[in-house]
Scaffold this active site. Structure first.
Site, PDB file in Angstrom:
ATOM      1  N   ASP A 396       0.865  -1.187   0.000  1.00 52.15           N
ATOM      2  CA  ASP A 396       0.000   0.000   0.000  1.00 52.15           C
ATOM      3  C   ASP A 396       0.902   1.239   0.000  1.00 52.15           C
ATOM      4  O   ASP A 396       2.109   1.142   0.222  1.00 52.15           O
ATOM      5  CB  ASP A 396      -0.856  -0.058   1.276  1.00 52.15           C
ATOM      6  CG  ASP A 396      -1.941   1.012   1.313  1.00 52.15           C
ATOM      7  OD1 ASP A 396      -2.293   1.554   0.247  1.00 52.15           O
ATOM      8  OD2 ASP A 396      -2.446   1.304   2.427  1.00 52.15           O
ATOM      9  N   GLU A 399       2.789   4.848  -4.027  1.00 50.23           N
ATOM     10  CA  GLU A 399       2.782   5.751  -5.205  1.00 50.23           C
ATOM     11  C   GLU A 399       4.122   6.465  -5.380  1.00 50.23           C
ATOM     12  O   GLU A 399       4.470   6.724  -6.536  1.00 50.23           O
ATOM     13  CB  GLU A 399       1.631   6.755  -5.052  1.00 50.23           C
ATOM     14  CG  GLU A 399       0.261   6.122  -5.178  1.00 50.23           C
ATOM     15  CD  GLU A 399      -0.120   5.211  -4.010  1.00 50.23           C
ATOM     16  OE1 GLU A 399       0.313   5.506  -2.878  1.00 50.23           O
ATOM     17  OE2 GLU A 399      -0.820   4.230  -4.247  1.00 50.23           O
ATOM     18  N   ASP A 471      -8.953   3.204  -2.709  1.00 51.48           N
ATOM     19  CA  ASP A 471     -10.023   3.619  -1.801  1.00 51.48           C
ATOM     20  C   ASP A 471     -11.277   4.069  -2.532  1.00 51.48           C
ATOM     21  O   ASP A 471     -11.595   5.259  -2.606  1.00 51.48           O
ATOM     22  CB  ASP A 471      -9.515   4.728  -0.880  1.00 51.48           C
ATOM     23  CG  ASP A 471      -8.345   4.261  -0.027  1.00 51.48           C
ATOM     24  OD1 ASP A 471      -8.195   3.028   0.121  1.00 51.48           O
ATOM     25  OD2 ASP A 471      -7.587   5.105   0.463  1.00 51.48           O
TER      26      ASP A 471
HETATM   27  O1  MIG Z   1      -3.930   5.957   4.525  1.00 49.35           O
HETATM   28  O2  MIG Z   1      -3.764   0.744   5.646  1.00 49.35           O
HETATM   29  O3  MIG Z   1      -5.977   1.906   0.233  1.00 49.35           O
HETATM   30  O4  MIG Z   1      -6.944  -0.290   1.631  1.00 49.35           O
HETATM   31  O5  MIG Z   1      -6.972  -0.139   4.438  1.00 49.35           O
HETATM   32  C1  MIG Z   1      -4.732   4.828   4.321  1.00 49.35           C
HETATM   33  C2  MIG Z   1      -4.949   1.451   5.760  1.00 49.35           C
HETATM   34  C3  MIG Z   1      -3.890   3.606   4.197  1.00 49.35           C
HETATM   35  C4  MIG Z   1      -5.085   2.820   2.248  1.00 49.35           C
HETATM   36  C5  MIG Z   1      -5.506   1.594   1.513  1.00 49.35           C
HETATM   37  C6  MIG Z   1      -6.548   0.864   2.318  1.00 49.35           C
HETATM   38  C7  MIG Z   1      -5.982   0.510   3.676  1.00 49.35           C
HETATM   39  C8  MIG Z   1      -5.529   1.784   4.392  1.00 49.35           C
HETATM   40  N1  MIG Z   1      -4.537   2.486   3.560  1.00 49.35           N
END
Ligand code: MIG
Length: 805
Positions: A396, A399, A471
């Site tokens: 996650d 980017e 998201d």
């Molecule tokens: O700032 O890890 O897209 O699936 O549950 C949010 C917490 C960070 C974004 C991800 C989401 C995940 C969440 N993350």
């Protein structure tokens, strides 16, 4: 306008031809102000590199893994033009202005530069302008919001953390600068391999050209021509690679939550799936499993004994996927930070100071995944997870994202030794993190397949990871937009993709969840997930009726696993999508692009999926050419037609293309135990000739690469099915075939290898009746049962088998 009075930066196109040389597969052209390189990769793939003399580019690519093939081509220098011809294409370059036009060998125009601008610079920005054809459509570009046909819109490639994005927001998380243009009866692909921020305009705010543009770097694009869209995807993935066979368990249902903790919550979810007889294979640990959000740690009180927990979960047939964020807390005494800092593995400012940004753990440093040593280092850190039995990883925030969402442009990355600022490296960072995780997991699991899920990526990311669409929001429009995102990734070489079922942000109504989970069962990657501090959203959290619907569709997916796994095999061989936009098979049918129908797709080659909003029980659908069997009751629906369907919430409209073979098995509550299933169901849907390649292997190791797989071709003719002898050394876990012939007249005579066999009939259901809690009258709907379906039982035989009726 007198040029000498102009001040500032203006457009400068490539100027006139001066000379050319040919060496190997490359033609190098010197022009008045630039160098143009045309490289023949094969008969249908031609690369164009265009740069100014003062610029020097290595041509290194994270995306492309192929080299030019030594195919023959011809160069002819005839007056006004320089012409390059392969066995499939003719590239004509006008010498006066060095503009490029491409024709097929019959002389039909496919694609060409805008005659004035061609490739141009505006400062460091480089753009190629392409003539816009009146009826031209544009599809692909991967994870981009908007319509299937992107004509009239422009898009930016800059991987962006975009919480609860709007259904038209751009950019979001992942960049794949590849699209397919369609006009008349021609189609072609263009892959602009430049990792900087790029912009694609498909005739947006103008009626003259489409263009692709990069903020910096080289004009570097691959032109691909094939007679059909599938062929173009095949060539694009020849260049950028394909997925390896994923672990079978990763095709099962996956339940996520931000976050399940402490550990009894995880066990509780696992037990509930088993108690309620809802199949599932994966549970996720989101950021709360870590100690203070420090990657490669376990929280001491929430997860005091991860080893015991994992053992218990495995016993119940669950795998666990854990989240891994790139940001490493800058805390002295924390091993990953101390060690990474000492080794100089973090991204730095140009003056050598470590770059820090804020994310979940607070101030953090970022590993430079564009360096091999750092990737290996990252992979090794993962042992604290694999030692506890973790086989799946979720990348996650790659980017990369940091609070504020604007990393300074000047920070520097290794970029495999050639160096690059954030501007050049940003879009490949996520892909290289996924690669580090994939390669690390693979090494640590020692022969077992790993599973990686990533949010960000660049072309080629399919070699390392599945992708989810970040998201999204609990709404009907997001469910439909998410379907288009997944289908668009399928057009762009990323077959293993999905969106958060039920929506991540916000709360789904029971009706929406019911629709979404049924639709999700027909998504390559199938996971339900939801945001912290929102209502529960497991399949049982919306009442008994939704629970029944969820069970039905999850089970249906599990039953379709022999078909689905074979479709993934096809994806691994030729890059073909799993969720197939109708633009792949019905490219020139205008209806499929229209607003009400653009969300429809084929799941694999045969199953037409028609998404329906949760507020509707009647729905308008389009059936492309051919004929279609209603999955539930075998009623035939003729193609080339629009229809109004009744679609109650317990019934996801699904149709099987006439001329199809669906390979199924019994349902199981997880996929680690499928080897106990002995009977394969062969569902034959006569109506057109077809063939389907069945693939089987152990589903968990790489032994298939040494030949331990099983491949059989199922060939359907008008009244027979031929199953080829098996090839490969793997022994199927199936012992028998139950062959169902749909739409067959009751008096038909069936033979197996020319011998007559006992025919049986049964009333057959793909889904079970749902408990009816609604006291009110419901509108009439189609029956969900096939009456007197004819079948025969046959012993599995590795030699050829022919079933005739
Ligand atoms: O700032 O890890 O897209 O699936 O549950 C949010 C917490 C960070 C974004 C991800 C989401 C995940 C969440 N993350």
């Amino acid at each position: 306008m007198a040029q000498q009075h102009r001040k500032g930066t203006f457009n400068v196109p490539v100027s006139h031809y001066i000379s050319h040389t040919v060496s190997g597969q490359e033609v190098l052209i010197t022009t008045g102000n630039s160098t143009v390189r045309i490289i023949v990769y094969d008969h249908s793939v031609i690369r164009f590199r265009i740069s100014k003399p003062e610029q020097e580019f290595s041509g290194f690519s994270y995306a492309v893994i192929e080299q030019p093939k030594p195919v023959e081509f011809k160069i002819s220098d005839e007056g006004e033009n320089l012409t390059l011809t392969t066995s499939l294409l003719k590239v004509i370059m006008n010498k006066e202005k060095v503009r490029i036009s491409i024709y097929d060998v019959e002389g039909n125009f496919i694609n060409g530069d805008d005659p004035s601008f061609g490739t141009s610079w505006l400062g460091n920005e480089v753009t190629t302008y392409k003539k816009l054809i009146a009826d031209e459509r544009f599809i692909g570009l991967g994870e981009k919001t908007g319509n299937l046909d992107r004509r009239g819109k422009a898009y930016v490639n800059w991987n962006s953390d975009n919480f609860a994005y709007g259904v038209d927001d751009d950019p979001i998380y992942l960049s794949t600068p590849f699209y397919i243009g369609i006009h008349g009866n021609q189609n072609y692909g263009i892959f602009f391999d430049n990792s900087h921020k790029t912009t694609f305009s498909f005739g947006c705010s103008n009626d003259r050209f489409s263009y692709f543009q990069a903020e910096d770097g080289e004009m570097n694009y691959y032109f691909i021509w094939k007679p059909n869209v599938a062929g173009i995807i095949e060539r694009y993935t020849w260049l950028t690679g394909r997925l390896e066979m994923p672990p079978l368990w990763s095709l099962g249902f996956q339940q996520c939550r931000y976050s399940y903790y402490p550990y009894p919550e995880v066990l509780n979810a696992a037990r509930t799936f088993r108690e309620k007889d809802i199949p599932a294979d994966v549970l996720y640990l989101d950021i709360h499993y870590m100690d203070a959000y420090k990657v490669f740690t376990w929280h001491p009180t929430r997860f005091p004994d991860p080893d015991a927990l994992m053992k218990e979960l495995k016993k119940m047939g669950f795998n666990v996927v854990v989240i891994l964020d790139p940001g490493i807390k800058t805390e002295a005494g924390y091993h990953a930070y101390d060690d990474g800092k000492e080794k100089g593995h973090f991204v730095k400012y140009p003056d050598g100071e470590e770059y820090n940004g804020q994310v979940w753990p607070g101030w953090s440093a970022f590993p430079d995944f564009t360096k091999e040593e750092v990737r290996e280092w990252w992979g090794k850190q993962m042992n604290i997870l694999t030692d506890n039995g973790i086989e799946g990883f979720w990348n996650d925030m790659n980017e990369p994202a940091a609070w504020g969402q604007h990393l300074p442009d000047l920070i520097e990355f290794d970029y495999e030794g050639e160096g690059g600022t954030h501007k050049k490296s940003h879009n490949v960072y996520g892909m290289q993190m996924a690669r580090s995780t994939y390669e690390g997991g693979k090494k640590l699991l020692d022969g077992k397949r790993t599973f990686v899920l990533t949010r960000a990526g660049y072309s080629g990311v399919q070699r390392y990871a599945a992708v989810w669409t970040g998201d999204n929001v609990s709404s009907d429009e997001h469910m439909l937009a998410g379907t288009r995102l997944v289908n668009s990734m399928g057009l762009t070489g990323i077959p293993f993709a999905g969106n958060d079922v039920g929506g991540f942000a916000g709360e789904a109504t029971p009706e929406l969840f019911a629709r979404w989970i049924a639709l999700g069962a027909f998504s390559p990657f199938f996971r339900s997930h939801s945001m912290v501090n929102s209502r529960d959203s497991e399949p049982w959290s919306f009442g008994e009726e939704v629970e029944d619907i969820s069970r039905n569709y999850i089970k249906l997916r599990y039953r379709l696993m022999p078909y689905l796994y074979s479709v993934f095999y096809e994806a691994s061989q030729n890059g073909m999508a799993v969720s197939r936009s109708l633009a792949i098979d019905y490219t020139y049918d205008n209806n499929i692009y229209s607003n009400p129908y653009q969300n429809q797709y084929l799941f694999g080659p045969s199953i037409l999926v028609i998404p329906v909003e949760s507020t509707r029980e009647l729905h308008k659908a389009y059936f492309p050419e051919g004929a279609w069997y209603n999955l539930y009751n075998d009623k035939i629906q003729q193609g080339n037609r629009e229809e109004i369907l009744s679609a109650l919430k317990e019934q996801q409209p699904l149709y099987v293309k006439a001329g199809s073979i669906l390979l199924m098995q019994e349902s199981s509550n997880h996929l680690l135990n499928v080897k106990e299933l002995e009977r394969m169901e062969i569902h034959i849907y006569p109506g057109a000739e077809t063939s389907f390649v069945y693939y089987e292997d152990d589903g968990e190791t790489y032994q298939y690469k040494g030949g331990a797989s099983l491949v059989r071709t199922f060939e359907l003719k008008s009244n027979s099915l031929r199953i080829s002898p098996k090839s490969g050394s793997y022994t199927s876990h199936f012992k028998t075939w139950r062959v169902f012939i749909h739409g067959l007249k009751p008096d038909a005579k069936i033979t197996v290898n020319s011998a007559s066999v006992e025919e049986n009939t049964m009333n057959y259901r793909f889904i079970e009746p749902v408990s009816d809690f609604d006291p009110y009258h419901k509108p009439p709907t189609d029956p969900l049962e096939i009456k007197d379906l004819i079948y025969v039982d046959v012993k599995w035989n590795d030699a050829e088998a022919v079933i005739h009726w």
